[in-house]
Write a protein that holds these residues in place. Structure first.
Motif, PDB file in Angstrom:
ATOM      1  N   THR A 124       0.836  -1.198   0.000  1.00 39.70           N
ATOM      2  CA  THR A 124       0.000   0.000   0.000  1.00 39.70           C
ATOM      3  C   THR A 124       0.872   1.250   0.000  1.00 39.70           C
ATOM      4  O   THR A 124       0.622   2.201  -0.756  1.00 39.70           O
ATOM      5  CB  THR A 124      -0.953  -0.010   1.206  1.00 39.70           C
ATOM      6  OG1 THR A 124      -1.775  -1.183   1.126  1.00 39.70           O
ATOM      7  CG2 THR A 124      -1.817   1.224   1.240  1.00 39.70           C
ATOM      8  N   LYS A 125       1.909   1.253   0.823  1.00 39.00           N
ATOM      9  CA  LYS A 125       2.825   2.394   0.896  1.00 39.00           C
ATOM     10  C   LYS A 125       3.479   2.660  -0.458  1.00 39.00           C
ATOM     11  O   LYS A 125       3.672   3.813  -0.856  1.00 39.00           O
ATOM     12  CB  LYS A 125       3.897   2.118   1.952  1.00 39.00           C
ATOM     13  CG  LYS A 125       4.916   3.207   2.104  1.00 39.00           C
ATOM     14  CD  LYS A 125       5.952   2.841   3.150  1.00 39.00           C
ATOM     15  CE  LYS A 125       7.060   3.870   3.186  1.00 39.00           C
ATOM     16  NZ  LYS A 125       8.145   3.465   4.082  1.00 39.00           N
ATOM     17  N   LEU A 126       3.787   1.583  -1.194  1.00 43.65           N
ATOM     18  CA  LEU A 126       4.421   1.727  -2.505  1.00 43.65           C
ATOM     19  C   LEU A 126       3.424   2.025  -3.629  1.00 43.65           C
ATOM     20  O   LEU A 126       3.831   2.290  -4.756  1.00 43.65           O
ATOM     21  CB  LEU A 126       5.188   0.444  -2.857  1.00 43.65           C
ATOM     22  CG  LEU A 126       6.388   0.105  -1.988  1.00 43.65           C
ATOM     23  CD1 LEU A 126       6.985  -1.231  -2.423  1.00 43.65           C
ATOM     24  CD2 LEU A 126       7.431   1.213  -2.044  1.00 43.65           C
ATOM     25  N   GLY A 127       2.127   1.956  -3.322  1.00 37.78           N
ATOM     26  CA  GLY A 127       1.107   2.183  -4.343  1.00 37.78           C
ATOM     27  C   GLY A 127       0.947   1.012  -5.303  1.00 37.78           C
ATOM     28  O   GLY A 127       0.523   1.187  -6.448  1.00 37.78           O
ATOM     29  N   MET A 128       1.290  -0.178  -4.848  1.00 39.19           N
ATOM     30  CA  MET A 128       1.207  -1.382  -5.692  1.00 39.19           C
ATOM     31  C   MET A 128      -0.218  -1.937  -5.679  1.00 39.19           C
ATOM     32  O   MET A 128      -0.840  -2.030  -4.617  1.00 39.19           O
ATOM     33  CB  MET A 128       2.161  -2.470  -5.185  1.00 39.19           C
ATOM     34  CG  MET A 128       3.607  -2.092  -5.204  1.00 39.19           C
ATOM     35  SD  MET A 128       4.258  -2.276  -6.853  1.00 39.19           S
ATOM     36  CE  MET A 128       5.870  -1.547  -6.659  1.00 39.19           C
ATOM     37  N   PRO A 129      -0.740  -2.332  -6.829  1.00 36.92           N
ATOM     38  CA  PRO A 129      -2.079  -2.924  -6.881  1.00 36.92           C
ATOM     39  C   PRO A 129      -2.170  -4.229  -6.091  1.00 36.92           C
ATOM     40  O   PRO A 129      -1.285  -5.078  -6.175  1.00 36.92           O
ATOM     41  CB  PRO A 129      -2.303  -3.177  -8.370  1.00 36.92           C
ATOM     42  CG  PRO A 129      -1.382  -2.241  -9.068  1.00 36.92           C
ATOM     43  CD  PRO A 129      -0.178  -2.123  -8.175  1.00 36.92           C
ATOM     44  N   PHE A 130      -3.245  -4.356  -5.333  1.00 37.63           N
ATOM     45  CA  PHE A 130      -3.559  -5.565  -4.565  1.00 37.63           C
ATOM     46  C   PHE A 130      -5.079  -5.683  -4.660  1.00 37.63           C
ATOM     47  O   PHE A 130      -5.812  -4.889  -4.078  1.00 37.63           O
ATOM     48  CB  PHE A 130      -3.098  -5.402  -3.128  1.00 37.63           C
ATOM     49  CG  PHE A 130      -3.151  -6.638  -2.265  1.00 37.63           C
ATOM     50  CD1 PHE A 130      -4.087  -7.647  -2.450  1.00 37.63           C
ATOM     51  CD2 PHE A 130      -2.247  -6.782  -1.223  1.00 37.63           C
ATOM     52  CE1 PHE A 130      -4.128  -8.769  -1.644  1.00 37.63           C
ATOM     53  CE2 PHE A 130      -2.268  -7.897  -0.396  1.00 37.63           C
ATOM     54  CZ  PHE A 130      -3.199  -8.888  -0.612  1.00 37.63           C
ATOM     55  N   LEU A 131      -5.551  -6.643  -5.426  1.00 38.80           N
ATOM     56  CA  LEU A 131      -6.977  -6.778  -5.723  1.00 38.80           C
ATOM     57  C   LEU A 131      -7.541  -8.059  -5.137  1.00 38.80           C
ATOM     58  O   LEU A 131      -6.819  -9.047  -4.996  1.00 38.80           O
ATOM     59  CB  LEU A 131      -7.186  -6.798  -7.243  1.00 38.80           C
ATOM     60  CG  LEU A 131      -6.567  -5.652  -8.037  1.00 38.80           C
ATOM     61  CD1 LEU A 131      -6.702  -5.912  -9.529  1.00 38.80           C
ATOM     62  CD2 LEU A 131      -7.200  -4.334  -7.649  1.00 38.80           C
ATOM     63  N   VAL A 132      -8.841  -8.033  -4.838  1.00 41.31           N
ATOM     64  CA  VAL A 132      -9.550  -9.254  -4.440  1.00 41.31           C
ATOM     65  C   VAL A 132     -10.788  -9.396  -5.315  1.00 41.31           C
ATOM     66  O   VAL A 132     -11.353  -8.408  -5.780  1.00 41.31           O
ATOM     67  CB  VAL A 132      -9.966  -9.249  -2.950  1.00 41.31           C
ATOM     68  CG1 VAL A 132      -8.756  -9.348  -2.042  1.00 41.31           C
ATOM     69  CG2 VAL A 132     -10.817  -8.043  -2.603  1.00 41.31           C
ATOM     70  N   ALA A 133     -11.166 -10.637  -5.529  1.00 43.43           N
ATOM     71  CA  ALA A 133     -12.434 -10.950  -6.192  1.00 43.43           C
ATOM     72  C   ALA A 133     -13.366 -11.454  -5.110  1.00 43.43           C
ATOM     73  O   ALA A 133     -12.999 -12.346  -4.335  1.00 43.43           O
ATOM     74  CB  ALA A 133     -12.227 -12.013  -7.268  1.00 43.43           C
ATOM     75  N   VAL A 134     -14.564 -10.879  -5.035  1.00 45.46           N
ATOM     76  CA  VAL A 134     -15.518 -11.264  -4.003  1.00 45.46           C
ATOM     77  C   VAL A 134     -16.829 -11.720  -4.638  1.00 45.46           C
ATOM     78  O   VAL A 134     -17.243 -11.221  -5.677  1.00 45.46           O
ATOM     79  CB  VAL A 134     -15.768 -10.119  -2.989  1.00 45.46           C
ATOM     80  CG1 VAL A 134     -14.506  -9.809  -2.194  1.00 45.46           C
ATOM     81  CG2 VAL A 134     -16.269  -8.876  -3.674  1.00 45.46           C
TER      82      VAL A 134
END
Length: 192
Positions: A74-84
């Protein structure tokens, strides 16, 4: 032979027949991960740690470790996605993380996609990879690398190739898990 063997089987009229059960369509939404998703992310990942060679990790990750990773990405602004699912259950996740710690590598990332076993084979991996590529472009990243085990991962390799990833190398016998040697296949995609 018995007479009833020659009788045609009687059927109910169409309006009285039960309709075959219909499966509800596999539905999901993809959104940025939140800290509340991390217990599910940990559970999904740890399933693969214990049951497969798609990750070379041999020790399950703790929730604390996932929180630290989430904060770092998050600090680096990297995408982290979830499918719900429509009910809010996390079905899978996709993220990118820095390829190497040296500053010169700051625009190059490695992707990871993991799905609950019940969610595989339904197009979710494809949807997550597409969303991850788009989010990575929006984040200003330039290169995505996929490191995939060379055994039992043909589906993952084909998926990445279908998005334009090109094989850039192989390394044999670099990992040892479940009493056997494993290699890796490296694929790369430019986001320019």
């Amino acid at each position: 032979m018995l007479e009833e063997e020659y009788q045609p089987r009687r059927q109910l009229p169409p309006h009285l027949r039960k309709a075959p059960p219909t499966e509800s369509p596999f539905a999901f939404t993809i959104r940025p991960a939140t800290a509340r998703d991390l217990p599910d992310v940990r559970e999904i990942y740890n399933y693969y740690v214990v049951n497969s060679t798609v990750t070379f990790d041999e020790d399950q990750m703790s929730l604390r470790a996932w929180r630290a990773r989430f904060a770092f990405l998050t600090k680096l602004g990297m995408p982290f996605l979830v499918a719900v699912s429509p009910s809010g259950d996390v079905l899978g996740y996709a993220l990118v993380s820095p390829w190497k710690p040296k500053r010169a590598y700051r625009y190059t990332v490695e992707n990871s996609i993991y799905l609950r076993p019940a969610a595989t084979g339904k197009g979710l991996g494809r949807a997550l990879l597409a969303a991850l590529i788009d989010a990575s472009k929006q984040a200003g990243l330039k290169e995505i690398i996929a490191i995939i085990a060379d055994k039992n991962a043909d589906g993952s390799i084909k998926l990445h190739e279908s998005f334009g990833f090109k094989e850039t190398g192989r390394m044999g016998r670099v990992g040892y898990k479940f009493d056997r040697w494993l290699g890796t296949v490296m694929l790369q995609k430019s986001l320019k």
